[in-house]
Design an enzyme around this catalytic site. Structure first.
Site, PDB file in Angstrom:
ATOM      1  N   ASN A 287      -0.376 -88.739 -13.251  1.00 41.32           N
ATOM      2  CA  ASN A 287      -0.060 -87.766 -12.346  1.00 41.32           C
ATOM      3  C   ASN A 287       0.908 -86.812 -13.077  1.00 41.32           C
ATOM      4  OD1 ASN A 287       0.589 -86.169 -10.281  1.00 41.32           O
ATOM      5  ND2 ASN A 287       1.779 -87.697  -8.868  1.00 41.32           N
ATOM      6  N   TRP A 288       0.406 -85.516 -13.371  1.00 42.59           N
ATOM      7  CA  TRP A 288       1.074 -84.499 -14.264  1.00 42.59           C
ATOM      8  C   TRP A 288       2.030 -83.662 -13.229  1.00 42.59           C
ATOM      9  CZ3 TRP A 288      -2.956 -82.425 -18.072  1.00 42.59           C
ATOM     10  CH2 TRP A 288      -3.560 -83.325 -19.149  1.00 42.59           C
TER      11      TRP A 288
ATOM     12  N   HIS B  83       0.313 -88.722  -1.662  1.00 39.60           N
ATOM     13  CA  HIS B  83       1.590 -88.664  -2.629  1.00 39.60           C
ATOM     14  C   HIS B  83       2.917 -88.570  -1.859  1.00 39.60           C
ATOM     15  CE1 HIS B  83       4.391 -88.333  -5.906  1.00 39.60           C
ATOM     16  NE2 HIS B  83       3.696 -89.157  -6.588  1.00 39.60           N
TER      17      HIS B  83
ATOM     18  N   GLY C 220      10.289 -91.107 -10.141  1.00 35.48           N
ATOM     19  CA  GLY C 220      11.165 -90.213 -10.922  1.00 35.48           C
ATOM     20  C   GLY C 220      12.513 -90.470 -11.149  1.00 35.48           C
TER      21      GLY C 220
ATOM     22  N   GLY D 271       4.078 -91.035 -13.541  1.00 34.21           N
ATOM     23  CA  GLY D 271       4.258 -89.579 -13.561  1.00 34.21           C
ATOM     24  C   GLY D 271       4.862 -89.225 -14.694  1.00 34.21           C
TER      25      GLY D 271
HETATM   26  P1  PGA Z   1       7.121 -91.436 -12.181  1.00 30.11           P
HETATM   27  O1  PGA Z   1       6.114 -90.888 -10.879  1.00 30.11           O
HETATM   28  O2  PGA Z   1       6.323 -92.416 -12.868  1.00 30.11           O
HETATM   29  O3  PGA Z   1       7.627 -90.186 -12.751  1.00 30.11           O
HETATM   30  O4  PGA Z   1       8.301 -92.209 -11.173  1.00 30.11           O
HETATM   31  C1  PGA Z   1       5.208 -91.497 -10.431  1.00 30.11           C
HETATM   32  C2  PGA Z   1       4.446 -90.949  -9.269  1.00 30.11           C
HETATM   33  O5  PGA Z   1       5.218 -90.059  -8.715  1.00 30.11           O
HETATM   34  O6  PGA Z   1       3.247 -90.780  -9.291  1.00 30.11           O
END
Ligand code: PGA
Length: 253
Positions: A9-10, A95, A171, A232
Site C-alpha cells: 500500500n503505497w 483502510h 506506521g 505500507g
Molecule cells: P505500515 O502500513 O506497514 O507502514 O505500518 C500498513 C498499512 O497501512 O497498510
C-alpha cells in the site's frame, strides 16, 4: 492450503519517476516462478502507468479506495469500473486512514465491497482496533462490528481478502506480536465461520498489516491464520518489500 498474498500500500507516496524506479527493482528481484500472490497499490493517478510497469510480470495492481456509486456527481471520487478500466484488479477498502483520518463511516465502507466485487475487482477489506479499544478489551467487539458492516452472505467470497491492521501498529514501528496477530486472525476466521460458512472462512486469506518489515515478517507469517501481509512503509523500498515477499514464500513451503 491458502496461497500467501503480499500487497504493498503505497498510500500518497512516490512520484511517477520514483514508482518506475521501484518497479524496475521489483521486477529484477522478484523470484521466478512466483509461488504467492503479489500486488502493488499506487495512488489513483498512477494506476495507468504502473499497469504498464507490471505487464509481463505476475505482479498485480490495486487501488487504495473507491466510491460505491457506479457514476454521477461525486467530485473527486472514482468508481469501481473506472478502476477496472485502468487494468487494476484489486482495491483496498476500509483502510484505517480512510476510517480515522478521512472520517469514512462503517456504513459507507460497507457499500463499497459489493460495488467493487460487482465491477470484477478483488477486495482487500481492512479491519482493526485503535489502541484505546485494545486497552479497553474491545478488540474483538470492534473487529466484529467492522466485519458486520462490510460482509454479507451473497458476496463472492473467493474474491475477498481480509487485512487485520491494528491501528496502533500502522506506521508506528510497533508491530503486533505474532501471538496478538494470530489471536485476532483466528477470531476473524471463527466469526466468519459462525456467521456465514465454515468452508469460506477456512479458505479466505487474512493478511496482517502494521509495521511489517523483513525482520518480523517470518514470525508473523508463520502463524497458522496469517496468510500474507498488507505492507505500507516497507513496500516503498524494493529491498524491504522483496524481503517480505521472500518470507511469505518461506511460510508457504
Ligand atoms: P505500515 O502500513 O506497514 O507502514 O505500518 C500498513 C498499512 O497501512 O497498510
Amino acid at each position: 492450503m491458502r496461497k500467501p498474498f503480499v500487497a504493498g500500500n503505497w498510500k500518497m507516496n512516490l512520484n511517477l519517476a520514483e514508482c518506475r524506479e521501484l518497479m524496475a527493482a521489483l521486477r529484477k528481484g522478484l523470484p521466478d516462478p512466483l509461488p504467492i500472490d503479489v500486488a502493488v497499490c499506487p495512488p489513483f493517478a498512477l494506476l495507468f502507468p504502473i499497469q504498464g510497469e507490471v505487464d509481463g510480470t505476475p505482479i498485480k495492481v490495486g487501488a487504495q479506495n473507491l466510491y460505491p456509486e457506479p457514476k454521477g456527481a461525486f467530485t473527486g471520487e472514482i468508481s469501481a469500473t473506472q478502476i477496472r478500466d485502468t487494468g487494476a484488479t484489486y482495491v483496498i477498502i476500509g483502510h484505517s486512514e480512510r476510517r480515522h483520518v478521512i472520517g469514512e463511516t462503517g456504513e459507507l465502507i460497507g457499500r463499497k465491497i459489493p460495488a467493487a466485487l460487482k465491477a470484477g475487482l478483488e477486495v482487500i477489506y481492512c479491519v482493526g482496533e485503535k489502541i484505546e479499544e485494545r486497552e479497553a478489551g474491545r478488540t474483538e467487539a470492534v473487529v466484529a462490528e467492522q466485519l458486520n458492516h462490510g460482509l454479507t452472505e451473497d458476496l463472492d467470497w473467493s474474491r475477498l481478502t481480509i487485512a487485520y491492521e491494528p491501528v496502533w501498529a500502522i506506521g508506528t514501528g510497533k508491530t503486533a506480536t505474532p501471538e496478538q496477530a494470530q489471536e485476532a486472525h483466528a477470531f476473524i476466521r471463527q466469526e466468519l465461520a459462525a456467521r456465514y460458512n465454515a468452508e469460506w472462512a477456512d479458505r479466505i486469506r487474512i493478511q496482517y498489516g502494521g509495521s511489517v518489515k523483513p525482520d518480523n515478517a517470518d514470525a508473523l507469517m508463520s502463524c497458522p491464520d496469517v496468510d500474507g501481509a498488507l505492507v505500507g512503509g516497507a513496500s516503498l523500498k524494493a529491498g524491504d518489500f522483496l524481503g517480505i515477499i521472500q518470507a511469505a514464500i518461506r511460510s508457504a513451503s
